[in-house]
Design an enzyme around this catalytic site. Structure first.
Site, short mmCIF file in Angstrom:
data_model
loop_
_atom_site.label_atom_id
_atom_site.label_comp_id
_atom_site.label_asym_id
_atom_site.label_seq_id
_atom_site.Cartn_x
_atom_site.Cartn_y
_atom_site.Cartn_z
N HIS A 33 -33.43 58.00 62.76
CA HIS A 33 -33.56 59.40 62.36
C HIS A 33 -34.17 60.26 63.63
CE1 HIS A 33 -32.90 58.61 58.11
NE2 HIS A 33 -33.38 57.29 58.19
N CYS A 56 -27.98 57.60 58.19
CA CYS A 56 -28.52 56.48 57.28
C CYS A 56 -27.47 55.89 56.16
CB CYS A 56 -29.91 56.68 56.76
SG CYS A 56 -30.64 55.20 56.44
N GLU A 60 -34.12 63.31 63.42
CA GLU A 60 -34.79 64.46 62.82
C GLU A 60 -36.18 64.40 62.28
OE1 GLU A 60 -33.36 62.16 59.39
OE2 GLU A 60 -32.72 62.60 61.27
#
Length: 340
Positions: A229, A137, A231
């Site tokens: 993302h 990010c 994760e």
């Protein structure tokens, strides 16, 4: 195989030279956790859990650290003091790869952030001394700005939700990843895909809505970037949405947040729309206690998990193979030093 989170070294380890590496030694991954205090623990769990699921029979040793210039509460600083490696000690030892998270911006432009020079030095270390690194990010935005002068662009509204992406066929990092690739996004800025490609980055996944999702730069060390993302856990976007609702209710932001796209069931959307009407009718910080988190969370599904595991498994395989390739030259250099 369990991922070992390695405690910070004691004072006696200071100044110790990097350890020599056996071929079967665990991969050493440094997680540079720059997330705000409220997300510090959850970020540790998200990345360690994903690495654990992706590692298979490969041993992984995770060392936690953070950029020291980030503002922290006393509680967060104590948590970091007890369990995190000082950044200088982490990069002074042997690290096979890095994962670097983003953080909430505070300055108008990234180069004015208080940690900017430290970040630039960390990037230089990663390129010179690791097999590979992941930049998430805002960290991805900072890298391409430093290396190629590509400025991120502000979006008219927050890009939040789970989006479907086209993938680049045949790339080793995408082995076992199906198309379309679902991936969560949560950001206010984006990088122009055309500018990335013109600068030599390879897009791994992309869509009309999100632009570049994952992309890579391959030179001496492999740099892997995520604007999304992988994760994230199933409830992470919901927690962020609740946080943003709270910011509206207590007057920290002017507009009520938009719902995450491609993430919620029809029933959940209706429940959250009803809560929104209540919030707009009577704006009060106390109303957040009635936010319907549990009922909405019960219907969520992590549609991106299998792809995220495959991506990280491929990345760990690359790191392991690159380390194996480098060992003969490292042994020759060690013998040269010993024979002086």
């Amino acid at each position: 195989m369990p991922v070992e989170i390695e405690p910070r070294p004691g004072p006696s380890a200071a100044g110790r030279p990097p350890e020599r590496v056996a071929s079967e030694a665990p991969l050493v991954i440094g997680l540079v956790n720059n997330m705000p205090d409220a997300a510090l623990h959850s970020t540790e769990n998200q990345f360690s859990g994903l690495l654990r699921a992706a590692s298979g029979n490969r041993a992984v040793r995770l060392r936690l650290t953070s950029l020291p210039e980030l503002p922290r509460s006393s509680e967060a600083l104590e948590h970091i003091r007890r369990g995190y490696w000082p950044l200088e000690e982490l990069i002074a030892g042997r690290v096979d790869a890095l994962i670097v998270t983003g953080t909430e911006p505070r300055a108008p432009i990234l180069t004015e952030e208080p940690y900017w020079q430290r970040f630039v030095g960390l990037l230089a270390f990663a390129r010179e001394h690791t097999a590979a690194s992941i930049w998430s990010c805002l960290a991805a935005h900072a890298v391409v700005l430093d290396l190629d002068g590509i400025e991120r662009q502000r979006l008219p509204e927050k890009r939040c939700g789970v989006y479907q992406h086209t993938i680049l066929t045949g790339h080793s990092l995408l082995d076992g990843v199906g198309a379309p690739l679902p991936m969560p996004h949560s950001r206010w800025n984006e990088l122009p895909p055309g500018a990335l490609q013109a600068a030599g980055y390879t897009l791994l996944s992309w869509s009309e809505e999100t632009g570049a999702d994952a992309f890579v730069r391959e030179d001496r060390s492999l740099l892997l970037f995520f604007q999304g993302h992988p994760e994230y856990e199933d409830t992470t976007l919901l927690k962020e949405y609740r946080r943003d609702v709270g910011r509206y209710l207590n007057g920290q932001q002017e507009h009520y947040p938009t719902l995450p796209r491609g993430y919620l069931s029809t029933e959940a959307i209706a429940v959250l729309a009803e809560f929104r009407e209540q919030a707009l009718a009577k704006r009060s910080a106390a109303l957040l206690e009635r936010f319907p988190f549990a009922s909405v969370a019960a219907g969520l599904a992590n549609t991106w998990r299998s792809s995220a595991i495959a991506l990280y498994r491929n990345w760990l395989s690359f790191v392991s193979a690159r380390r194996a390739q480098s060992q003969p030259s490292e042994r020759r250099e060690q013998r040269r030093i010993e024979n002086r």
